[in-house]
Scaffold this motif. Structure first.
Motif, PDB file in Angstrom:
ATOM      1  N   LYS A 149      57.323 -13.537  73.093  1.00 46.61           N
ATOM      2  CA  LYS A 149      58.390 -13.944  72.172  1.00 46.61           C
ATOM      3  C   LYS A 149      57.871 -14.988  71.187  1.00 46.61           C
ATOM      4  N   TRP A 150      57.206 -16.015  71.719  1.00 40.86           N
ATOM      5  CA  TRP A 150      56.731 -17.110  70.884  1.00 40.86           C
ATOM      6  C   TRP A 150      55.695 -16.648  69.861  1.00 40.86           C
ATOM      7  N   TYR A 151      54.860 -15.699  70.235  1.00 36.20           N
ATOM      8  CA  TYR A 151      53.766 -15.250  69.363  1.00 36.20           C
ATOM      9  C   TYR A 151      53.958 -13.798  68.931  1.00 36.20           C
ATOM     10  N   ARG A 152      55.196 -13.378  68.898  1.00 35.90           N
ATOM     11  CA  ARG A 152      55.553 -12.000  68.542  1.00 35.90           C
ATOM     12  C   ARG A 152      54.832 -11.515  67.285  1.00 35.90           C
ATOM     13  N   GLN A 153      54.851 -12.327  66.240  1.00 32.53           N
ATOM     14  CA  GLN A 153      54.246 -11.902  64.973  1.00 32.53           C
ATOM     15  C   GLN A 153      52.740 -11.663  65.106  1.00 32.53           C
ATOM     16  N   ASP A 154      52.072 -12.390  65.975  1.00 33.55           N
ATOM     17  CA  ASP A 154      50.638 -12.159  66.199  1.00 33.55           C
ATOM     18  C   ASP A 154      50.419 -10.782  66.820  1.00 33.55           C
ATOM     19  N   PHE A 155      51.237 -10.423  67.807  1.00 24.69           N
ATOM     20  CA  PHE A 155      51.096  -9.117  68.471  1.00 24.69           C
ATOM     21  C   PHE A 155      51.460  -7.982  67.524  1.00 24.69           C
ATOM     22  N   LEU A 156      52.460  -8.203  66.676  1.00 28.37           N
ATOM     23  CA  LEU A 156      52.899  -7.151  65.763  1.00 28.37           C
ATOM     24  C   LEU A 156      51.916  -6.910  64.618  1.00 28.37           C
ATOM     25  N   LYS A 157      50.894  -7.710  64.495  1.00 30.99           N
ATOM     26  CA  LYS A 157      49.849  -7.462  63.492  1.00 30.99           C
ATOM     27  C   LYS A 157      48.949  -6.301  63.900  1.00 30.99           C
ATOM     28  N   VAL A 158      48.960  -5.962  65.202  1.00 33.63           N
ATOM     29  CA  VAL A 158      48.079  -4.895  65.681  1.00 33.63           C
ATOM     30  C   VAL A 158      48.825  -3.708  66.281  1.00 33.63           C
ATOM     31  N   THR A 159      50.139  -3.787  66.364  1.00 32.23           N
ATOM     32  CA  THR A 159      50.942  -2.698  66.927  1.00 32.23           C
ATOM     33  C   THR A 159      52.341  -2.785  66.347  1.00 32.23           C
ATOM     34  N   SER A 160      53.133  -1.742  66.569  1.00 33.40           N
ATOM     35  CA  SER A 160      54.467  -1.722  65.964  1.00 33.40           C
ATOM     36  C   SER A 160      55.543  -2.378  66.819  1.00 33.40           C
ATOM     37  N   SER A 161      55.250  -2.646  68.108  1.00 37.00           N
ATOM     38  CA  SER A 161      56.264  -3.262  68.960  1.00 37.00           C
ATOM     39  C   SER A 161      55.607  -3.937  70.163  1.00 37.00           C
ATOM     40  N   ILE A 162      56.326  -4.870  70.762  1.00 34.30           N
ATOM     41  CA  ILE A 162      55.839  -5.543  71.976  1.00 34.30           C
ATOM     42  C   ILE A 162      55.700  -4.551  73.131  1.00 34.30           C
ATOM     43  N   PRO A 163      56.688  -3.682  73.391  1.00 37.80           N
ATOM     44  CA  PRO A 163      56.507  -2.716  74.486  1.00 37.80           C
ATOM     45  C   PRO A 163      55.264  -1.835  74.305  1.00 37.80           C
ATOM     46  N   GLU A 164      54.976  -1.425  73.086  1.00 35.73           N
ATOM     47  CA  GLU A 164      53.797  -0.586  72.855  1.00 35.73           C
ATOM     48  C   GLU A 164      52.500  -1.384  73.038  1.00 35.73           C
ATOM     49  N   TYR A 165      52.520  -2.649  72.648  1.00 32.68           N
ATOM     50  CA  TYR A 165      51.347  -3.487  72.882  1.00 32.68           C
ATOM     51  C   TYR A 165      51.092  -3.595  74.388  1.00 32.68           C
ATOM     52  N   ILE A 166      52.130  -3.900  75.121  1.00 32.20           N
ATOM     53  CA  ILE A 166      52.006  -4.047  76.579  1.00 32.20           C
ATOM     54  C   ILE A 166      51.551  -2.738  77.207  1.00 32.20           C
ATOM     55  N   ARG A 167      52.130  -1.632  76.785  1.00 30.85           N
ATOM     56  CA  ARG A 167      51.759  -0.321  77.343  1.00 30.85           C
ATOM     57  C   ARG A 167      50.266  -0.042  77.177  1.00 30.85           C
ATOM     58  N   SER A 168      49.685  -0.496  76.085  1.00 30.11           N
ATOM     59  CA  SER A 168      48.268  -0.205  75.834  1.00 30.11           C
ATOM     60  C   SER A 168      47.336  -0.891  76.830  1.00 30.11           C
ATOM     61  N   LEU A 209      48.506  -1.626  80.187  1.00 32.80           N
ATOM     62  CA  LEU A 209      48.997  -1.388  81.545  1.00 32.80           C
ATOM     63  C   LEU A 209      48.075  -0.444  82.317  1.00 32.80           C
ATOM     64  N   GLU A 210      47.948  -0.706  83.592  1.00 30.50           N
ATOM     65  CA  GLU A 210      47.155   0.163  84.465  1.00 30.50           C
ATOM     66  C   GLU A 210      48.014   1.251  85.095  1.00 30.50           C
ATOM     67  N   THR A 211      49.323   1.179  84.919  1.00 33.31           N
ATOM     68  CA  THR A 211      50.235   2.217  85.389  1.00 33.31           C
ATOM     69  C   THR A 211      50.973   2.784  84.181  1.00 33.31           C
ATOM     70  N   ASP A 212      51.380   4.018  84.288  1.00 26.83           N
ATOM     71  CA  ASP A 212      52.074   4.677  83.189  1.00 26.83           C
ATOM     72  C   ASP A 212      53.572   4.405  83.284  1.00 26.83           C
ATOM     73  N   LEU A 213      54.082   3.674  82.325  1.00 23.07           N
ATOM     74  CA  LEU A 213      55.515   3.361  82.286  1.00 23.07           C
ATOM     75  C   LEU A 213      56.107   3.924  80.999  1.00 23.07           C
ATOM     76  N   PRO A 214      57.386   4.283  81.017  1.00 23.84           N
ATOM     77  CA  PRO A 214      58.012   4.879  79.829  1.00 23.84           C
ATOM     78  C   PRO A 214      58.388   3.827  78.776  1.00 23.84           C
ATOM     79  N   LEU A 215      57.411   3.106  78.291  1.00 22.69           N
ATOM     80  CA  LEU A 215      57.671   2.072  77.286  1.00 22.69           C
ATOM     81  C   LEU A 215      57.553   2.664  75.891  1.00 22.69           C
ATOM     82  N   GLN A 216      58.538   2.346  75.067  1.00 21.58           N
ATOM     83  CA  GLN A 216      58.564   2.768  73.669  1.00 21.58           C
ATOM     84  C   GLN A 216      58.966   1.570  72.825  1.00 21.58           C
ATOM     85  N   ALA A 217      58.855   1.706  71.535  1.00 20.68           N
ATOM     86  CA  ALA A 217      59.231   0.616  70.637  1.00 20.68           C
ATOM     87  C   ALA A 217      60.675   0.176  70.867  1.00 20.68           C
TER      88      ALA A 217
END
Length: 159
Positions: free
Chosen positions: A112-131, A133-141
């Protein structure tokens, strides 16, 4: 430094004056220029490097922070080391977890605090996290996010 009682929170270790000197006063020399730790974090590591994985390497010694890496960062290994740090943090269920019943992603307030930093390399926080993860979760933007309590108590764990 001696304490009458064992400190419980990170801020118990520093007075306002020592916090100012340690984090805000320009007392660190880099290539002949003076910087504060806050300037190093924000003006160099965040602004110039544009590397969101740095948030898994910068450690403030609280329980909510990423674990301190056991060794130094090396120029020829830093990309791999930052990947390892990101994976270790994101795959820690105390920092990130998904509730399949509510279909909600729970994650550290660092996202949350650094959201804009993460969004410089991906379109959403869930998609950043999914990239990472060692398990497959149904995360989308569009996956709902709830931010976890950030524990500022002193981390006394050895990584």
């Amino acid at each position: 430094m001696k304490f009458k009682k064992k400190p419980k929170f990170l801020l118990d270790l520093v007075s306002p004056q020592s916090y100012h000197k340690t984090f805000l006063q320009e007392v660190y020399y880099i290539f002949g220029e003076r910087y504060s730790l806050a300037q190093i974090e924000n003006s160099i590591l965040r602004e110039k490097l544009q590397e969101p994985r740095i948030h898994f390497a910068i450690v403030c010694a609280s329980v909510g922070c990423p674990l301190l890496r056991a060794g130094a960062y090396f120029p020829d290994q830093v990309t791999q080391q930052l990947d390892e740090d990101a994976r270790r943090f994101i795959n820690n269920p105390e920092k990130v977890h998904y509730d399949s019943d509510s279909k909600t992603l729970y994650c550290s307030k660092i996202f949350k605090w650094y959201r804009q930093d993460f969004l410089k390399v991906t379109s959403s926080i869930p998609e950043y996290i999914r990239s990472y993860l060692e398990t497959d979760l149904p995360l989308q933007a569009s996956t709902p996010i709830s931010y976890l309590y950030y524990d500022w108590s002193l981390n006394q764990r050895i990584s």
